[in-house]
Design a protein around this motif. Sequence first.
Motif, short mmCIF file in Angstrom:
data_model
loop_
_atom_site.label_atom_id
_atom_site.label_comp_id
_atom_site.label_asym_id
_atom_site.label_seq_id
_atom_site.Cartn_x
_atom_site.Cartn_y
_atom_site.Cartn_z
N GLY A 1 19.56 -16.20 -8.42
CA GLY A 1 19.79 -17.64 -8.29
C GLY A 1 18.58 -18.50 -8.56
N GLY A 2 17.50 -17.91 -9.02
CA GLY A 2 16.29 -18.67 -9.31
C GLY A 2 16.40 -19.44 -10.62
N THR A 3 15.51 -20.37 -10.80
CA THR A 3 15.46 -21.18 -12.01
C THR A 3 14.01 -21.23 -12.48
OG1 THR A 3 17.24 -22.55 -11.11
CG2 THR A 3 16.03 -23.45 -12.96
N LEU A 4 13.85 -21.26 -13.78
CA LEU A 4 12.52 -21.28 -14.36
C LEU A 4 12.30 -22.59 -15.10
CD1 LEU A 4 9.99 -19.49 -14.75
CD2 LEU A 4 11.01 -18.73 -16.89
N TYR A 5 11.18 -23.24 -14.83
CA TYR A 5 10.82 -24.49 -15.48
C TYR A 5 9.47 -24.35 -16.18
CZ TYR A 5 14.46 -26.70 -12.66
OH TYR A 5 15.66 -27.05 -12.09
N VAL A 6 9.29 -25.11 -17.24
CA VAL A 6 8.00 -25.17 -17.92
C VAL A 6 7.60 -26.62 -18.08
CG1 VAL A 6 8.26 -23.01 -19.18
CG2 VAL A 6 9.01 -25.13 -20.23
#
Length: 81
Positions: free
Chosen positions: A62-67
Amino acid sequence: MASGQSDTDAKSAGLERITVNLAPKAASALNRAVKLTGDTKTDTVNRSLRIYAYLEQLMQEGGTLYVKTEGSDELERLHFV
């Protein structure tokens, strides 16, 4: 595998030899990563697989990755297909 090292030596060292057929875009990406990092192709593939496994686990949990790109304060959500 180091020159002069046998398959038996590699197996006893915990290494696994595989053969991979890369699509042209993947081969290009590998070469680009090698040029950027100065790492060997083997080290680059090993690192890439560890990163891929981490990202897959992150997303499945359920994690999300942002840059954030240089010069911007905005976060962009990454989507993997």
